[in-house]
Design an enzyme around this catalytic site. Sequence first.
Site, PDB file in Angstrom:
ATOM      1  CG  HIS A   1      -2.700  -0.534  -6.644  1.00 39.05           C
ATOM      2  ND1 HIS A   1      -3.366   0.011  -5.513  1.00 39.05           N
ATOM      3  CD2 HIS A   1      -3.062  -2.061  -6.421  1.00 39.05           C
ATOM      4  CE1 HIS A   1      -3.549  -0.870  -4.597  1.00 39.05           C
ATOM      5  NE2 HIS A   1      -3.133  -2.156  -5.167  1.00 39.05           N
TER       6      HIS A   1
ATOM      7  CD  GLU B   1      -2.865   3.233  -5.368  1.00 42.59           C
ATOM      8  OE1 GLU B   1      -3.899   2.868  -5.834  1.00 42.59           O
ATOM      9  OE2 GLU B   1      -1.961   2.680  -4.917  1.00 42.59           O
TER      10      GLU B   1
ATOM     11  NE  ARG C   1      -4.229  -1.453  -0.103  1.00 41.38           N
ATOM     12  CZ  ARG C   1      -4.374  -2.676  -0.927  1.00 41.38           C
ATOM     13  NH1 ARG C   1      -3.269  -2.788  -1.577  1.00 41.38           N
ATOM     14  NH2 ARG C   1      -5.456  -3.171  -0.722  1.00 41.38           N
TER      15      ARG C   1
HETATM   16  C1  8YV Z   1      -5.664  -4.659  -6.080  1.00 47.25           C
HETATM   17  C2  8YV Z   1      -4.646  -5.263  -3.940  1.00 47.25           C
HETATM   18  O1  8YV Z   1      -6.898  -5.127  -5.768  1.00 47.25           O
HETATM   19  O2  8YV Z   1      -5.440  -7.504  -3.354  1.00 47.25           O
HETATM   20  C3  8YV Z   1      -5.178  -6.129  -3.085  1.00 47.25           C
HETATM   21  O3  8YV Z   1      -5.068  -5.893  -1.729  1.00 47.25           O
HETATM   22  O4  8YV Z   1      -4.240  -4.247  -3.924  1.00 47.25           O
HETATM   23  C4  8YV Z   1      -4.737  -5.906  -5.203  1.00 47.25           C
HETATM   24  O5  8YV Z   1      -5.095  -7.021  -5.713  1.00 47.25           O
HETATM   25  C5  8YV Z   1      -5.573  -4.814  -7.645  1.00 47.25           C
HETATM   26  O6  8YV Z   1      -4.190  -4.873  -7.929  1.00 47.25           O
HETATM   27  C6  8YV Z   1      -5.919  -3.383  -8.057  1.00 47.25           C
HETATM   28  O7  8YV Z   1      -5.838  -3.232  -9.285  1.00 47.25           O
END
Ligand code: 8YV
Length: 331
Positions: free
Chosen positions: A289, A271, A242
Site C-alpha cells: 500500500h 493490511e 482499497r
Molecule cells: C495512501 C491512499 O495514503 O490516498 C489514498 O487514499 O490510499 C494512499 O495515498 C498511501 O499510499 C499509504 O501509504
Amino acid sequence: MPSPPTLITTSRPLPAEFVVPGARIQTGPERGFPSTQAFADFAKGSAAIVTWVSERVDAQMLDAIGPQLKIVANFAVGYDNIDTDACAARNIWVTNTPDAVTEATADCALMLMLAAARKLAHADNFVRSGEWEKFGILGPADMIGMPLENKTLLLVGAGRIAKATALRSLAWNMNLLYVARNPKPDFETAPLNAKRVTLEEGLKQADFVSIHTPLTKETHHLIGPAQLALMKPTAVLVNTARGPVVDEAALAEALASECIFAAGLDVFENEPAVQTALKKLDNVVLTPHFGSANVSSRTQMTRLCARNVQAVLEGRDPPTPIVRPQAPRAR
Ligand code: 8YV
C-alpha cells in the site's frame, strides 16, 4: 494571559512541509498508535487531527478527543477509515488530499499492470534465488508474459486516478472500457475514447482490469468469485484502490487455479496482513500500500493537508472538504 497555541495532533511524523503557523504540532509514533484508544488519549484536547489510512476514526474516538476538535484531516484521498456521519453529527470538518495522490497512484497501477503481465515477481525471485544459474539461459518458450499493446483495459471507477491511468495506457494504444454510475464525457471523448460498460460486460472483454473505486458498502467485494469467473484466463487484475473491493480469498483461488493469468496488488483486505495463499503464488505482484509514496505526491499531500487544517483553524473553508459542518460552531 495569552491563550495557549492551538493543538494539532498528527498520528505519525509528517514531512517537513507540514507547517501551520501559530499552532503547536504534536506527532504520534513513527509506526502509528497501537490502538484507536491510544491515539485518542494522545490527541485529547486537539483542535485538529491528521490521520493515516489505517486509522479508524469513530464516534468514540471523536468524543474522547473532546468537543474542541474542529477537523479530521485525512492524509489520503480515500476516507473509508473515517466515520463521516459521526463527524457530521459533531460538526467536525473532514478533509482529504485529492489530486495530490493522482499521478503517483496511476504510476503504481501501470507499474503493477506491467509487472504482473511480465511475471516480475517470479522473474525477480528466479534471479535472486540462484534458480537462473541452475536453469541456464532462458529458451524461446520460457517465462512468457502478456503484452499490453493494443489490449483492452477496463477501469472500474472513473475518477481522477482512473483517468490518469487511462492516459498512461494510451502509450500502449490500449482500448478503454470503464464502469461508472453515470456517463463521463471526459472518458468518452478524445483522447481516451472509452466506452462505458456494465461490470459484467467489461470483465468478459478486458485483458486488464484496474480498480479505481472508493470502498463503500456497495463496492465491498465488488470483485468476488462470480466476477473473477467472467474474466479471461489471459487477463490481469490490478488493485491500487482499497483491498476489500476484491474478495482476496477468491482472488487467491482464481490465481492458483489459473482462472486468470496474474494480478498486481497494492492494497489488501486486512493490511498489513496478506493471505498466506496469495504470498505463496508467483503470478501475483504484491506491494505494501505505497501507491502515493513518491516525493512529489507526499510533498503535495502534506502541503494540502496543512492548508486544510490551517483554513479550518482560521475559520475559513478548507480547500478539499468531505464533510462540512452544518451548524455554526461556537468559537
Ligand atoms: C495512501 C491512499 O495514503 O490516498 C489514498 O487514499 O490510499 C494512499 O495515498 C498511501 O499510499 C499509504 O501509504
